[in-house]
Write an enzyme that holds these catalytic residues in place. Structure first.
Site, PDB file in Angstrom:
ATOM      1  N   ASP A  39       0.852  -1.194   0.000  1.00 15.25           N
ATOM      2  CA  ASP A  39       0.000   0.000   0.000  1.00 15.25           C
ATOM      3  C   ASP A  39       0.888   1.244   0.000  1.00 15.25           C
ATOM      4  O   ASP A  39       1.906   1.309   0.694  1.00 15.25           O
ATOM      5  CB  ASP A  39      -0.914  -0.001   1.237  1.00 15.25           C
ATOM      6  N   ILE A  40       0.501   2.243  -0.761  1.00 15.08           N
ATOM      7  CA  ILE A  40       1.301   3.456  -0.903  1.00 15.08           C
ATOM      8  C   ILE A  40       1.288   4.304   0.371  1.00 15.08           C
ATOM      9  O   ILE A  40       2.181   5.127   0.587  1.00 15.08           O
ATOM     10  CB  ILE A  40       0.788   4.274  -2.126  1.00 15.08           C
ATOM     11  N   ASN A  97     -12.914  -3.211   2.426  1.00 20.20           N
ATOM     12  CA  ASN A  97     -13.934  -2.169   2.461  1.00 20.20           C
ATOM     13  C   ASN A  97     -14.890  -2.367   1.303  1.00 20.20           C
ATOM     14  O   ASN A  97     -14.483  -2.702   0.187  1.00 20.20           O
ATOM     15  CB  ASN A  97     -13.279  -0.784   2.365  1.00 20.20           C
ATOM     16  N   GLU A 105     -12.242   3.490  -1.215  1.00 20.49           N
ATOM     17  CA  GLU A 105     -11.780   4.571  -2.095  1.00 20.49           C
ATOM     18  C   GLU A 105     -11.560   4.092  -3.529  1.00 20.49           C
ATOM     19  O   GLU A 105     -11.806   4.840  -4.467  1.00 20.49           O
ATOM     20  CB  GLU A 105     -10.459   5.157  -1.566  1.00 20.49           C
ATOM     21  N   VAL A 106     -11.034   2.892  -3.660  1.00 19.30           N
ATOM     22  CA  VAL A 106     -10.684   2.405  -5.004  1.00 19.30           C
ATOM     23  C   VAL A 106     -11.714   1.351  -5.430  1.00 19.30           C
ATOM     24  O   VAL A 106     -11.863   0.321  -4.758  1.00 19.30           O
ATOM     25  CB  VAL A 106      -9.264   1.803  -5.022  1.00 19.30           C
ATOM     26  N   HIS A 110     -10.362  -5.313  -3.390  1.00 21.60           N
ATOM     27  CA  HIS A 110      -9.037  -5.568  -2.818  1.00 21.60           C
ATOM     28  C   HIS A 110      -9.176  -5.946  -1.361  1.00 21.60           C
ATOM     29  O   HIS A 110     -10.111  -5.526  -0.677  1.00 21.60           O
ATOM     30  CB  HIS A 110      -8.123  -4.350  -2.946  1.00 21.60           C
ATOM     31  N   HIS A 112      -6.978  -5.749   2.195  1.00 13.01           N
ATOM     32  CA  HIS A 112      -5.823  -5.216   2.904  1.00 13.01           C
ATOM     33  C   HIS A 112      -5.295  -6.315   3.827  1.00 13.01           C
ATOM     34  O   HIS A 112      -6.078  -6.975   4.525  1.00 13.01           O
ATOM     35  CB  HIS A 112      -6.230  -4.037   3.797  1.00 13.01           C
TER      36      HIS A 112
HETATM   37  P1  AMP Z   1      -9.809   1.395   0.248  1.00 12.71           P
HETATM   38  O1  AMP Z   1     -10.110   2.612   1.078  1.00 12.71           O
HETATM   39  O2  AMP Z   1     -10.142   0.112   0.938  1.00 12.71           O
HETATM   40  O3  AMP Z   1     -10.405   1.507  -1.143  1.00 12.71           O
HETATM   41  O4  AMP Z   1      -8.226   1.352   0.107  1.00 12.71           O
HETATM   42  C1  AMP Z   1      -7.540   1.860  -0.975  1.00 12.71           C
HETATM   43  C2  AMP Z   1      -6.067   1.773  -0.622  1.00 12.71           C
HETATM   44  O5  AMP Z   1      -5.326   1.941  -1.816  1.00 12.71           O
HETATM   45  C3  AMP Z   1      -5.594   2.842   0.359  1.00 12.71           C
HETATM   46  O6  AMP Z   1      -5.049   2.206   1.515  1.00 12.71           O
HETATM   47  C4  AMP Z   1      -4.531   3.600  -0.439  1.00 12.71           C
HETATM   48  O7  AMP Z   1      -3.425   4.009   0.356  1.00 12.71           O
HETATM   49  C5  AMP Z   1      -4.127   2.576  -1.483  1.00 12.71           C
HETATM   50  N1  AMP Z   1      -3.577   3.121  -2.712  1.00 12.71           N
HETATM   51  C6  AMP Z   1      -4.078   4.120  -3.471  1.00 12.71           C
HETATM   52  N2  AMP Z   1      -3.307   4.323  -4.554  1.00 12.71           N
HETATM   53  C7  AMP Z   1      -2.299   3.418  -4.478  1.00 12.71           C
HETATM   54  C8  AMP Z   1      -1.179   3.119  -5.303  1.00 12.71           C
HETATM   55  N3  AMP Z   1      -0.928   3.797  -6.435  1.00 12.71           N
HETATM   56  N4  AMP Z   1      -0.337   2.133  -4.925  1.00 12.71           N
HETATM   57  C9  AMP Z   1      -0.573   1.449  -3.788  1.00 12.71           C
HETATM   58  N5  AMP Z   1      -1.622   1.675  -2.963  1.00 12.71           N
HETATM   59  C10 AMP Z   1      -2.469   2.644  -3.306  1.00 12.71           C
END
Ligand code: AMP
Length: 126
Positions: A39-40, A97, A105-106, A110, A112
């Site tokens: 994770d970034i 999530n 967010e994405v 996925h 974690h």
């Molecule tokens: P969620 O809130 O469960 O959708 O988590 C999305 C996760 O993606 C967050 O923990 C971000 O820090 C992570 N994230 C977003 N962009 C990147 C990226 N380019 N590389 C790695 N992790 C990312």
């Protein structure tokens, strides 16, 4: 086809772009079903994201529409990654999530994987 009224899969989401190799990631593991990378913005000493290669918006979408092979491949890969990294002792946490209240967010499913310190309560006290 997405489920539960979710919008259709968005091919421009950041994880889709990582899967296509358009932006880099710190890769940990990959096979025909998954890609795993750091994770970034890590929330624990070890914070890994495991994503399916297929186009699934969320856990709801994945669990309802992925093939049995994809679901099995995904779950086995998550277990293998944790095992191969030696995380089973003293343990780790998995989190997915799904939707607005979770803060997803994405919009590409996925999981974690957190580890590397005692992880505290499951949820913050609101
Ligand atoms: P969620 O809130 O469960 O959708 O988590 C999305 C996760 O993606 C967050 O923990 C971000 O820090 C992570 N994230 C977003 N962009 C990147 C990226 N380019 N590389 C790695 N992790 C990312």
């Amino acid at each position: 086809m997405p489920v539960n009224g979710l919008p259709p899969y968005d091919d421009s989401n950041i994880f889709a772009r990582i899967l296509r190799g358009e932006i880099p990631c710190k890769k940990i593991y990959e096979d025909s079903f998954v890609l795993a990378f750091h994770d970034i913005n890590p929330q624990a000493p070890t914070h890994i994201l495991v994503i399916p290669r297929g186009k699934y918006c969320s856990f709801a979408d994945f669990s309802a529409t992925a093939s049995e092979a994809e679901i099995t491949g995904f779950i086995r890969a998550v277990g293998k990654i944790a095992r191969d990294l030696g995380l089973e002792t003293p343990g780790y946490r998995l989190l997915a999530n799904m939707g607005e209240h979770s803060g997803q967010e994405v919009p590409h499913f996925h999981i974690h994987l957190f580890a590397g310190r005692p992880l505290g309560r499951m949820l913050p006290t609101a």
